[in-house]
Design a protein around this motif. Structure first.
Motif: not given
Length: 204
Positions: A163-181
């Motif tokens: 039994v094998v577990q494969v996991t991938a992670y990626f930090r996606w950059p965001l352009l908009i960061n607002l207090p309500y979004f």
């Protein structure tokens, strides 16, 4: 007596003189109030900021979900090579290149920002799909916050029937960061995407 009469005449004429002086300004004010030229431009100027913010928010949300689906599909397709015994001689660099071929270059030309773990587990109940890796951040010489995932990358594809577990992670950059979004879930205003597959190798 004549002086008094003259004064009364001037006082009677004063409102007329004042009215004559003010009348052009009043008429221009009324004409300006009735003038509707440029109303569209003014209204657009007022509504432009919230309108474009909503548009960008929709696009941002769409890209995040698209990136998550692409990463999930890439892990699915790349894991099939392990499951069928075709990637047992790979190292982690080879597997990264294989996975990257299914991402349409959405995570960069070489997917160097994708963290990968391929490991053998005892059984399906031992699969760890809920643990979120920690993030370590530090400030560089330019005063910019730089973060990295604390993921120990390994590549153990296992033998037949394991039994094998494969996991991938990626930090996606965001352009908009607002207090309500704000879609970020990382300290450096990025969103962590993750995809996992747990399977039993075929008897290859």
């Amino acid at each position: 007596m004549q002086a008094l009469q003259h004064s009364l005449i001037l006082m009677a004429q004063r409102p007329t003189l004042l009215r004559r002086l003010i009348s052009p300004a009043v008429s221009r004010g009324h004409a300006f109030a009735r003038d509707e030229r440029g109303v569209t431009a003014i209204e657009f100027g007022i509504l432009a900021l919230p309108f474009f913010t909503i548009i960008y928010a929709i696009l941002e949300t769409t890209m995040v979900f698209l990136a998550g689906q692409v990463l999930d599909g890439a892990v699915e397709d790349a894991s099939r090579q392990i499951k069928t015994g075709q990637a047992q001689t790979f190292d982690i660099g080879d597997f990264r290149g294989l996975l990257c071929g299914y991402t349409f270059r959405l995570f960069g030309p070489d997917c160097s920002g994708v963290s990968i773990r391929v490991d053998v587990i005892d059984d399906f109940s031992s699969a760890d799909t809920g643990t979120v890796p920690t993030t370590t951040c530090e400030v560089d010489e330019d005063g910019k916050t730089v973060c990295r995932l604390d993921v120990d990358e390994v590549y153990v594809p296992g033998a037949r029937r394991q039994v094998v577990q494969v996991t991938a992670y990626f930090r996606w950059p965001l352009l908009i960061n607002l207090p309500y979004f704000n879609l970020s879930n990382q300290p450096d205003s990025t969103r962590l995407l993750a995809a996992t597959r747990v399977f039993r190798n075929e008897p290859f």
